[in-house]
Design an enzyme around this catalytic site. Structure first.
Site, mmCIF file in Angstrom:
data_model
loop_
_atom_site.group_PDB
_atom_site.id
_atom_site.type_symbol
_atom_site.label_atom_id
_atom_site.label_comp_id
_atom_site.label_asym_id
_atom_site.label_seq_id
_atom_site.Cartn_x
_atom_site.Cartn_y
_atom_site.Cartn_z
ATOM 1 N N THR A 153 1.810 75.078 -76.752
ATOM 2 C CA THR A 153 0.646 75.196 -75.862
ATOM 3 C C THR A 153 -0.605 75.529 -76.666
ATOM 4 O OG1 THR A 153 2.027 75.914 -74.041
ATOM 5 C CG2 THR A 153 -0.291 76.483 -73.883
ATOM 6 N N CYS B 121 14.211 76.880 -70.419
ATOM 7 C CA CYS B 121 14.591 77.368 -69.084
ATOM 8 C C CYS B 121 15.595 76.425 -68.403
ATOM 9 C CB CYS B 121 13.344 77.516 -68.207
ATOM 10 S SG CYS B 121 12.045 78.448 -69.025
#
Ligand code: FAD
Length: 839
Positions: free
Chosen positions: A15, A43
């Protein structure tokens, strides 16, 4: 041209690199990742193991090639940063493919190295079947083990969200799962009574749960891995998932002299700057000040990592003269998180009650159990919400929710209020988007606000589930204000039962010299009763927070040790009682072979005792040996069905639960236990009620009890004597000849049940009319309809012959179905009963 170097290529690192490029097109950006993959979905890893995510390629949000092509970022996978020289502004990098090291210069450095799973030095921890999970190679190894070795039993050590997600996904693959947790609850960030709901769900899914126990060694015995526990127990298994927490990867930062906190996390300011002005750090490895406590802490979650990375990139670009937004300060994480645990969603934000207690933060809390959406719209699911707040200012401190639907949106809304420093009154005014499939006109968020506001206004006070024993020990009068049927299915030991609708007429039974602890199903009726008592002069009283639902879940047994049966790993259904299995079948004994009929009953949407009444009436119709599958959404149904089967002697084959719908499979016993027999085995299976009074409210109470007892399989006899005869007189009875005294009594007594008056506050019939209209408004059956139900349920109604003679009541005046009997017939019925009431 500025040069930005980023260590770590997944959530925070990728990011930061992408944002930097968007702000500074001229910069040289280098992303170092020691693994082979960048920007992958950590995740999603557990769901790949479970086969929910079927294609491995879906785990990769971005490849190094695409990253380079779209963002012109130099991505170097297989390159590990080995040391940082802050003075020279260089990083020493090891190229793992060829073993060479080189120095890389930077103008600004971003550290996003993440956190590593804990692997304490437990004997045997290096066994090949002991896995931890952080990365793609980790899940590849786990998946390969499952695919190739077909494990029968897995032990998951640690019941945080990763452990529970792995438990679910292993179960999905048909592996029998045992969870071992050192704490007395799963999901550490939530409070125990909320975790208790999760425990019940995990157990209902056939997962074995060991709490307050921890692993001391891993051993090999006869080719199987054995997990040894502190309690001395040994769990033979085929694989272990170790998920007992993470530790910030801060070795590089430490060796570079950057400031760390006591747990070894990199300390950063609100601009994500470390103690070195050219080095920024984000993600799992950093400690930021909490906006709630002011203390630095780690929040190892993807959301904060991404937000921090954006802020770090903005500050770096701004410092180098590039573009940047105005928001360059991070306010810190409030710890909002959510996990799917089988069909449940478990979410929280902010501080829990236990953290407040530990850190001595003044707090109070409310628990509400509304439905996920309007109860009248199909498939409304149970939903539990706890809100923690400052009692003095009302300021929100945190919230937790457990349920099947709408958990995320409620916690997100409260998280938004929390991060803006709002108080509980904001929850009462929160205006949500409402239509029956989505919510109720009063949302659970509003409800929690209402209860908190009532507490702050002094309208109510609360007792917690774990304080009940103390109150009892100090002599409190525990009053259950649910219906007798609900009470019969389970209650706090020693509690008295006066339903909230009867309380006004039975105030004399509530002591004024003892503390009164009220409770109901979820807290609402307890609150209504509390308001009645407070306004009638009681001041020493409180309502049980979350009611019986919270108490029952939290005060009951939480674990279910010892349910694993080798060779039977693929049992799909949860069992409440040990049952016999066909040896080696891997499945419960075939149900169909013993069944003559399979009847499906849909009791969804009915509230207690509706599902049990429905079960009873269907069971009465079914042939012995038939199997009933009853589906209900009432969360108490699982317990009720179990209790009902115990009472009636029918065979509870199993209880299953999926997405808030409980399905009880019950086989009708060949010899119905409610058949009357002069047999010690039937003792206690009968109930008798002597109805002596002709008061409307007393008659009502007697039929509520009779119907409840009949629904529980008891053989019920009601014996109407003296004034009670008026209750069973026909509406519009034929004219019959009577002597003078008979005519006198006939003129003075009510003509039938419709003419009965209230025992208190009758006011010439106005009170009785008001009661009937309240019953109508609350959809409670009228007395006449309860009487019809009682007859239909097989309740024997006997009119006392002697009283009939005295009062001049003739056989023709009595309702159809009423028998006439003497004291002997009453005593006969009473001899088999352990419930004998005189009303
Ligand atoms: P990471 O994403 O872990 O990235 C760190 C990277 O740095 C690693 O790839 C590592 O190889 C690399 N690295 C470390 N040291 C060096 C070095 N010296 N040189 C080069 N490279 C280095 N969070 C949620 O909010 N919701 C979830 O549902 C959720 N589920 C999760 C499920 C699993 C199985 C796991 C493991 C985590 C989950 N998380 C979840 C947590 C979330 O993934 C992390 O909080 C987030 O990835 C942290 O980002 P990060 O950039 O700090 O670290």
């Amino acid at each position: 041209m500025a040069k930005y170097l980023i260590i770590g290529g997944v959530a925070g690192g990728a990011t930061a690199a992408a944002r930097l490029r968007r702000l500074d097109e001229t910069a040289q950006i280098v992303l170092l990742e020691r693994g082979d993959y960048i920007s992958y979905a950590n995740c999603g890893l557990p769901y790949y193991a479970g086969g929910v995510i079927k294609e491995r390629s879906k785990l990769f949000v971005m490849t190094p090639e695409r990253f380079k092509a779209t963002l012109a970022v130099e991505v170097r996978t297989g390159h590990e940063a080995r040391s940082i020289d802050p003075a020279a502004k260089t990083v020493t990098v090891l190229d793992r493919k060829n073993g060479e090291t080189y120095a890389e210069k930077y103008d600004a450095l971003v550290l996003s190295p993440g956190a590593e799973p804990l692997r304490p030095p437990i004997p045997g921890i290096d066994d090949e079947a002991v896995f931890t999970l952080r990365s793609v190679p980790d899940i590849d190894a786990i998946k390969e083990h499952i695919d190739a070795r077909r494990p029968e039993r897995a032990v998951v050590i640690g019941a945080g969200f990763i452990g529970l997600e792995m438990a679910e996904n292993l179960r999905e693959r048909g592996v029998f799962v045992t969870i071992v947790e050192a704490l007395d609850q799963v999901m550490g960030p939530i409070d125990p009574e909320m975790a208790a709901i999760v425990h019940q769900h995990i157990k209902a899914k056939g997962v074995e749960l060991y709490l307050s126990d921890s692993v001391t060694a891993f051993e090999r015995r006869d080719g199987r891995l054995v997990v040894r526990l502190k309690s001395g127990k040994a769990l033979p298994c085929d694989m272990v998932i170790l998920s007992i927490g993470v530790r910030p990867e801060s070795k590089l930062a430490k060796e570079a002299g950057l400031e760390l906190d006591a747990r070894g996390a990199i300390l950063v300011d609100s601009g994500m700057r470390t103690s070195d002005p050219s080095i920024y750090a984000v993600g799992d490895a950093v400690a930021c000040a909490s906006p709630l406590t002011g203390k630095p802490g780690t929040v190892p979650l993807a959301g904060p990592a991404n937000k921090e990375a954006r802020i770090a990139a903005d500050n770096i670009a701004r410092a180098s003269g590039g573009a940047a937004t105005g928001s360059v300060g991070y306010s810190g994480s409030i710890g909002s998180s959510i996990a799917k645990v089988f069909d449940l969603s478990v979410a929280c934000t902010g501080l829990s009650e236990k953290v407040c207690a530990r850190d001595k933060i003044a707090h109070d809390a409310v628990i509400v159990h509304p439905s996920s959406h309007a109860g009248y719209y199909p498939e409304a699911k149970p939903f539990s919400l706890k809100v923690v707040f400052d009692p003095a200012s009302g300021k929100l401190l945190g919230a937790q929710a457990v349920g099947y639907e709408g958990v995320d949106k409620r916690i997100d809304v409260i998280a938004a209020f929390l991060s803006m420093g709002a108080g509980v009154e904001a929850l009462t005014r929160f205006e949500h988007a409402y239509a029956p499939p989505f919510a109720s006109a009063k949302d659970p968020v509003n409800y929690a606000g209402f209860v908190a506001e009532n507490i702050r206004a002094g309208l109510t006070s609360q007792v917690r589930w774990n304080e009940v024993a103390d109150y009892k020990a100090k002599g409190a009068f525990v009053l259950d204000v649910r219906t007798p049927e609900e009470f019969a299915l389970g209650h706090i030991e020693g509690a008295a039962n006066i339903s909230n609708t009867e309380l006004r007429s039975r105030l004399a039974e509530v002591p004024r010299d003892r503390f009164v602890l009220l409770y109901c199903g979820v807290g609402i009726r307890g609150y209504l009763a509390e308001r009645i008592l407070r306004q009638k002069g009681w001041s020493e009283l409180a309502n049980l927070a979350g009611g019986w639902k919270t108490y029952e879940a939290a005060a009951g047994v939480q674990s279910n040790e010892g349910i694993y049966r080798p060779g039977l790993a693929h049992i799909a259904r949860a069992r409440l009682e040990p049952v016999a299995y066909a040896e080696g079948s891997g499945m419960p004994e075939a149900l169909a072979a013993r069944s003559t009929q399979m009847i499906e009953v849909d009791a969804c949407g009915l509230q207690c005792p509706g599902p049990i009444m429905r079960l009873k009436s269907e069971m009465d119709r079914a042939a012995p040996g038939s199997t009933l599958k009853v589906r209900a959404t009432d969360p108490g149904f699982a317990r009720d069905a179990e209790a009902w089967c115990r009472l009636t002697g029918n065979d509870l084959v199993g209880i299953d639960e999926e997405k808030g719908i409980y399905e009880a499979t019950i086989q009708k016993s060949a010899a119905p236990s409610f058949a009357r027999a002069a047999n010690p085995a039937t003792l206690g299976k009968e109930a008798t009620l002597i109805v002596f009074s002709d008061d409307f409210d007393r008659a009502l109470a007697s039929f509520v009890i009779a119907n409840g007892a009949a629904a529980s399989g008891k053989s019920v006899t009601m014996f109407f004597t003296f004034w009670g005869l008026s209750v069973v007189k026909k509406h519009k009875a034929p004219k019959v000849g009577k002597d003078f005294m008979g005519r006198m009594f006939g003129a003075m007594l009510p003509k039938d049940a419709s003419g009965l008056s209230l025992s208190k506050m009758n006011f010439g019939g106005i009170g009785a009319a008001m009661m009937k209209s309240r019953m109508k408004a609350k959809k409670i059956d009228q007395l006449e309809s309860m009487m019809r139900s009682a007859l239909a349920a097989g309740v024997r109604m006997t009119a006392c012959q002697m009283s009939m003679d005295i009062m001049g009541v003739s056989r023709e005046e009595l309702m159809e179905g009423v028998e006439i009997g003497g004291v002997a017939s009453y005593l006969d019925a009473a001899s088999g009963a352990n419930l004998n009431l005189f009303i």
